[in-house]
Design a protein around this motif. Sequence first.
Motif, PDB file in Angstrom:
ATOM      1  N   GLY A  47       0.847  -1.183   0.000  1.00  0.00           N
ATOM      2  CA  GLY A  47       0.000   0.000   0.000  1.00  0.00           C
ATOM      3  C   GLY A  47       0.884   1.234   0.000  1.00  0.00           C
ATOM      4  O   GLY A  47       0.797   2.092   0.878  1.00  0.00           O
ATOM      5  N   GLY A  49       1.195   3.925  -1.819  1.00  0.00           N
ATOM      6  CA  GLY A  49       0.782   5.279  -2.146  1.00  0.00           C
ATOM      7  C   GLY A  49       1.730   5.926  -3.135  1.00  0.00           C
ATOM      8  O   GLY A  49       2.119   5.319  -4.142  1.00  0.00           O
ATOM      9  N   ASP A  68       0.459  -1.043  -4.845  1.00  0.00           N
ATOM     10  CA  ASP A  68      -0.766  -0.306  -4.538  1.00  0.00           C
ATOM     11  C   ASP A  68      -1.805  -0.659  -5.594  1.00  0.00           C
ATOM     12  O   ASP A  68      -1.455  -1.133  -6.678  1.00  0.00           O
ATOM     13  CB  ASP A  68      -0.505   1.204  -4.526  1.00  0.00           C
ATOM     14  CG  ASP A  68      -1.467   1.943  -3.591  1.00  0.00           C
ATOM     15  OD1 ASP A  68      -1.023   2.375  -2.508  1.00  0.00           O
ATOM     16  OD2 ASP A  68      -2.655   2.074  -3.921  1.00  0.00           O
ATOM     17  N   THR A 117      -2.849   0.245   5.624  1.00  0.00           N
ATOM     18  CA  THR A 117      -3.541  -0.480   4.559  1.00  0.00           C
ATOM     19  C   THR A 117      -4.382  -1.623   5.121  1.00  0.00           C
ATOM     20  O   THR A 117      -5.589  -1.692   4.886  1.00  0.00           O
ATOM     21  CB  THR A 117      -2.536  -1.031   3.534  1.00  0.00           C
ATOM     22  OG1 THR A 117      -1.813   0.063   2.951  1.00  0.00           O
ATOM     23  CG2 THR A 117      -3.246  -1.796   2.430  1.00  0.00           C
TER      24      THR A 117
END
Length: 205
Positions: A47, A49, A68, A117
């Motif tokens: 996760g 980003g 992601d 996440t």
Amino acid sequence: MRRSLYDLLYRVGAPWDGPPRAELVRLVEGGALTPARLPPGRALDLGCGTGANLRYLARHGFEATGVDFSRVALRVARDRAAADAAGNAIRFVEGDLTAPSIPGVDGPFDLLIDYGTLDDLGPAGRRAMASLIAGLARPGAAFLFWCFWARRDDLPRFSVTGPSRMVPVIEPGEEERLFGGSFTIERLPEPQPGSHSACFLMTRH
């Protein structure tokens, strides 16, 4: 729906998008999480980003991979990595962290990190992601896990400054149920008591 929402948030400026996270910086610069301590230094951000943690890890010698499901976040992450001197050491992969495996993400990894996440998932998604993490971590690997952490009854019904009963949180003891069979779990000191968050440093059995 959720993917579209996250794509929108990354277009307008996700509120959590910022510099490398403080706990990670302290552990790397304090010598606990380094390629020398975790050879050969393969790191995975689950996760990721826009990739701030990955760029930081790459600058400190890690071979970094980020996953992601937001294509917008990954596009921004690739653009920022291209402008970073260490960006060539980073790979970005679009993938579902609740799947049994992710094409292009091949373990084992020496360092895995998750900031916010897993705790955003429902119960089945959390179990699936925990299984994926355990499968990607080599014995002795470190897993740095940050989450909103509180008993739901202790949270306000609504809040604009932190978690509330309207958002998912990890309840105390859930981290043990998810990861205790595969990891030794240490909770790091809380820099802001009462923040309803926790950061755990785990070691793969």
